[in-house]
Every structure is written in C-alpha cells, then in structure tokens.
Design an enzyme around this catalytic site. Structure first.
Site, PDB file in Angstrom:
ATOM      1  N   ASP A   1       2.725  11.796  -5.717  1.00  0.00           N
ATOM      2  CA  ASP A   1       3.394  10.539  -5.390  1.00  0.00           C
ATOM      3  C   ASP A   1       4.201  10.873  -4.152  1.00  0.00           C
ATOM      4  O   ASP A   1       5.258  11.522  -4.242  1.00  0.00           O
ATOM      5  CB  ASP A   1       4.304  10.079  -6.528  1.00  0.00           C
ATOM      6  CG  ASP A   1       4.908   8.719  -6.223  1.00  0.00           C
ATOM      7  OD1 ASP A   1       5.367   8.521  -5.073  1.00  0.00           O
ATOM      8  OD2 ASP A   1       4.921   7.845  -7.100  1.00  0.00           O
ATOM      9  N   HIS A   2       3.713  10.477  -2.981  1.00  0.00           N
ATOM     10  CA  HIS A   2       4.314  11.037  -1.765  1.00  0.00           C
ATOM     11  C   HIS A   2       5.762  10.586  -1.553  1.00  0.00           C
ATOM     12  O   HIS A   2       6.486  11.185  -0.781  1.00  0.00           O
ATOM     13  CB  HIS A   2       3.442  10.758  -0.527  1.00  0.00           C
ATOM     14  CG  HIS A   2       3.547   9.373   0.016  1.00  0.00           C
ATOM     15  ND1 HIS A   2       2.873   8.307  -0.525  1.00  0.00           N
ATOM     16  CD2 HIS A   2       4.240   8.859   1.066  1.00  0.00           C
ATOM     17  CE1 HIS A   2       3.148   7.210   0.161  1.00  0.00           C
ATOM     18  NE2 HIS A   2       3.977   7.513   1.132  1.00  0.00           N
TER      19      HIS A   2
ATOM     20  N   HIS B   1       5.342   4.521  -6.756  1.00  0.00           N
ATOM     21  CA  HIS B   1       6.529   4.770  -5.931  1.00  0.00           C
ATOM     22  C   HIS B   1       7.799   4.085  -6.446  1.00  0.00           C
ATOM     23  O   HIS B   1       8.851   4.702  -6.541  1.00  0.00           O
ATOM     24  CB  HIS B   1       6.278   4.306  -4.499  1.00  0.00           C
ATOM     25  CG  HIS B   1       5.004   4.850  -3.910  1.00  0.00           C
ATOM     26  ND1 HIS B   1       4.554   6.119  -4.166  1.00  0.00           N
ATOM     27  CD2 HIS B   1       4.093   4.307  -3.064  1.00  0.00           C
ATOM     28  CE1 HIS B   1       3.418   6.324  -3.514  1.00  0.00           C
ATOM     29  NE2 HIS B   1       3.112   5.239  -2.840  1.00  0.00           N
TER      30      HIS B   1
HETATM   31  C1  BG6 Z   1       0.646   4.349  -0.341  1.00  0.00           C
HETATM   32  C2  BG6 Z   1      -0.037   3.041  -0.582  1.00  0.00           C
HETATM   33  O1  BG6 Z   1       0.780   5.076  -1.532  1.00  0.00           O
HETATM   34  O2  BG6 Z   1       1.950   4.100   0.192  1.00  0.00           O
HETATM   35  C3  BG6 Z   1      -0.124   2.243   0.714  1.00  0.00           C
HETATM   36  O3  BG6 Z   1      -1.325   3.276  -1.086  1.00  0.00           O
HETATM   37  C4  BG6 Z   1       1.258   2.079   1.315  1.00  0.00           C
HETATM   38  O4  BG6 Z   1      -0.716   0.977   0.503  1.00  0.00           O
HETATM   39  C5  BG6 Z   1       1.938   3.414   1.432  1.00  0.00           C
HETATM   40  O5  BG6 Z   1       1.083   1.504   2.594  1.00  0.00           O
HETATM   41  C6  BG6 Z   1       3.376   3.263   1.853  1.00  0.00           C
HETATM   42  O6  BG6 Z   1       3.881   4.517   2.140  1.00  0.00           O
HETATM   43  P1  BG6 Z   1       5.071   4.698   3.182  1.00  0.00           P
HETATM   44  O7  BG6 Z   1       5.364   6.154   3.143  1.00  0.00           O
HETATM   45  O8  BG6 Z   1       4.562   4.234   4.511  1.00  0.00           O
HETATM   46  O9  BG6 Z   1       6.172   3.827   2.682  1.00  0.00           O
END
Ligand code: BG6
Length: 401
Positions: free
Chosen positions: A81-82, A144
């Site tokens: 989960d980045h 997230h």
């Molecule tokens: C990803 C989703 O996990 O997170 C994308 O699959 C989304 O749809 C992205 O755009 C958002 O990540 P960040 O880091 O740009 O907020």
C-alpha cells in the site's frame, strides 16, 4: 539463479513482485513453488510482493490468501500500500506518540470530527479495464484511506515493533461498522465524472474513457461518514472523501477539535475551531490553526496558523519517494510499511458490506463535472450535520495549507 548464487556465493535473497490482476496471485505463487524458484540454495529467503487490490471482494481475497499462505508464511508476504511509504503517513505515529500534547486530547472528549481526504485532478488514464471493475471504493478507500484511518485512530502500541503496530491497526479496522442499506443511504455518496470543455480541449467523461463500458455505473468518487465504535471514538464521525478529476490533487487529514470555549466567547462571533492538518501531498507538513487576539486595541479574536513544512530543510531535499521507501523496507525485511492479512480482511469486510448495501438500494453515482469539487450530495452529507469539508478555500485565507 542457483548457479549465479552458488558461483558468486551470494545469499539467496529472492523477491518476486506481483503487479498483476489479483486472480493470478495464487497461480503465480504456485508456479514459483513448482518451478523450485522458492527453494533457496544459500541462506536467505524468497519474498512475495503483492500489489493492491488484493482480490475482487472478500471471498476472493480469502480464497487467494489461503492459497498463497499455503506456500508462503505471512512473514514472507509483503502486501503493498504505497501510502504507507509516504513521509507524512509514516510521521503520524511519531507525531502522536513522541509528543506529550497530542495523546491526552486525541479522543471523543476533544475531537469533533476527522476528515481524511485524497483528491486527484487526473482521470483514469489508460487503466479503464482495471478501474471499471474496481472503482474508487476498491482503488482508494479499501486500501489507502482505511490505512490512514487506522494510523489516526489506533491505540498506542505496546512498543514500536511491526507486530505491535499492526496489532493495533487491525483492532481499528476490526471496529469498522458493517454498513447496512439504511446506513449506506444516509452516510455514503458515490459520484462519477462527466465531460467538460476546457478552452479548446475536451476533458472526457468517465463513460467516454477507453476500455470503460459506455453505460458504466462505476464510481470515480466516494464520500463516506463512519463511526468507530470503541471507547476512544464513540460518537466522533470520520469522513472519508476521494475522487478522480476533481479540482485539486491533495491528500490531507483534518482533525477538528470541539468548540467548548469559555462561556463568554460562545455565540455568533465565537472563535473558530482548532484544526490540526496533516498535509500528505503535494506539500508535506503539519498546520495548526488556533485562536489569538488580533493586534490592536480591539478585543478581536482571529485564527492564526503555525506551519511545519517537511520539505523545507535543505538536507531533506532528496527524500525518497513512497515506492523507494517500500522497496528499501522490503529488502530490510521491515513489514511495518506493508499490510497484514487480517487488516486487509477487515477492510474488505467493511467495503463488501458497503458495496452490497449500495447495490441493494440501487445507489447510483451522482454525476459531477470534471474539474469540479465533486457531487452536490457530498456537500450535503456533511452540511446536514452543520460541518463542512475542509479545504484550502474555506480555511482562513492566511492559511499556508
Ligand atoms: C493508486 C491508485 O493506488 O493510487 C490510483 O490505483 C491513484 O488510481 C493512486 O491515482 C494515487 O496515488 P498518489 O500517490 O498519487 O496519491
């Protein structure tokens, strides 16, 4: 691999990174086992990295997990989960537990509501095939937003070890309510962006995007009000909001405090609520809004801001991106940046109940124009309770937010 490791006397540290459709996770895990790639020749480990979403719903997630954990023990599985690699998300626990003044007021006695908001300007790019099955609920909320919620709402862990932190996060996700049809009707708003002309350019509506069904009812926006039924948070609403093709790219957590001011300060002109804003992106930092006397001879109270900007120190200029943090954690064997199966399962339970109830009451996404602030109903969701969604526009104009 065996030859290279043996010849070079390298440890057998093998990482298999699965960024595929979830249905292939167990297939690949089985294939890795059959091919012998999991059998390390030197001391080391095989680690399996899994991208989100893990499954298509609770049932498939459980099924895939059973099949994968037959082969890999939990300590070798790294569910990505980045958001957990983002600097300010990692900062939440430090802020909460390395300061004396947060913990005593971090509860229903002092907090009025908490808003966890992650909005994007971008559409779905070329990910129609995936997104049309997932929607905002799976793409953003299930992972997230609920991970952020868990970090904000969890109890202090016994220590700062991965196991203790995970245990407390899981307890929060376990306390999420099952959303029945009446709950969903009252507390959930879904939306889908429609097209808009911007000068010479036309921004496509969701249904016009490539690989999206022209009559698709997949949501690209979700706003949810939920309560966590435990002693600390009873009665405190948590508002989650996320969406694509909105006005700004922004991820922030707003902690709004109660306004039980001194009796002489209550009334039409009463001071503003204290706000703690955790700024995840694009700027990283923390702002605190509190009240102070305006300079001058009049007794006027006005909100002022203290602002901590994480990017400011020169030496932090080269801070790693979220994915770099995760990869470094993966090689170190630090699972605190990854999700545990039990937490993932609890998140699925919550989202599954929401989706099933939404289907039952035929909750169709409300259209909102690309580049707007989202569906009107989302505004009503919070305004009906005499609250507002916080954003740059409605916070004091001197705010650095
Ligand atoms: C990803 C989703 O996990 O997170 C994308 O699959 C989304 O749809 C992205 O755009 C958002 O990540 P960040 O880091 O740009 O907020």
């Amino acid at each position: 691999m065996n030859e290279i490791e043996t010849a070079s006397e390298l440890p057998s540290k093998r990482v298999f990174y699965l960024a595929t459709s979830p249905k292939f996770f167990p297939v690949i895990a089985t294939g890795l086992q059959k091919s012998g790639l999991n059998n390390t020749t030197q001391p080391g480990w095989p680690r399996l990295v899994i991208e989100k979403p893990f499954g298509h719903d609770l049932n498939t997630a459980c099924e895939y997990n059973d099949r994968i954990t037959d082969i890999y023990p939990e300590e070798n599985i790294y569910r990505i989960d980045h958001y957990l690699g983002k600097a300010m998300i990692q900062n939440i626990l430090t802020m909460r537990f390395a300061n004396m003044f947060f913990e005593p007021i971090w509860n229903k006695n002092y907090i009025d509501n908490i808003q966890i908001i992650s909005t994007e300007r971008m559409g779905i790019k070329n990910r129609g095939k995936y997104y049309d099955r997932a929607g905002a609920l799976l793409d953003m909320v299930q992972s997230h937003l609920l991970q952020m919620l868990a970090l904000i709402a969890m109890e202090p862990p016994a220590d700062m070890s991965t196991a203790s932190i995970r245990q407390e996060k899981i307890k929060v996700l376990c306390s999420l309510p099952e959303l029945g049809p009446e709950n969903v009707e009252e507390n959930v708003v879904l939306g889908q962006y429609s097209g808009r002309k911007e000068g010479q350019e036309y921004i496509k509506g969701y249904q016009e995007e490539d690989n999206v069904r022209p009559d698709s009812s997949t949501e690209t926006f979700a706003a949810i009000k939920l309560n966590i039924d435990n002693l600390r948070w009873q009665g405190v609403p948590f508002y989650l909001k996320t969406g694509k093709r909105l006005q700004t790219k922004n991820t922030k957590i707003f902690v709004q405090f109660k306004t039980d001011f001194h009796p002489s300060l209550r009334g039409a002109d009463s001071p503003e609520a204290n706000l703690l804003i955790i700024k995840v992106q694009p700027r990283e930092g923390v702002s605190l809004q509190f009240n102070a006397k305006e300079p001058g001879s009049q007794d006027k109270i006005a909100p002022v801001f203290m602002d901590f900007c994480q990017e400011a120190p020169r030496e932090l200029k080269e801070t790693p991106a979220a994915y770099e943090e995760l990869l470094a954690g993966l090689f170190r064997g630090d699972q605190s940046l990854f999700t545990h199966w039990q937490g993932v399962k609890n998140s699925w339970q919550f989202i599954d109940s929401l989706r099933k109830s939404a289907e039952k009451i035929d909750l169709t996404p409300e259209k909102y124009e690309a580049g707007s602030r989202g569906p009107e109903a989302a505004k009503n969701l919070i305004q009906s309770e005499s609250r507002i969604w916080w954003d740059r526009k409605n916070i004091n104009r001197h705010s650095p937010v």
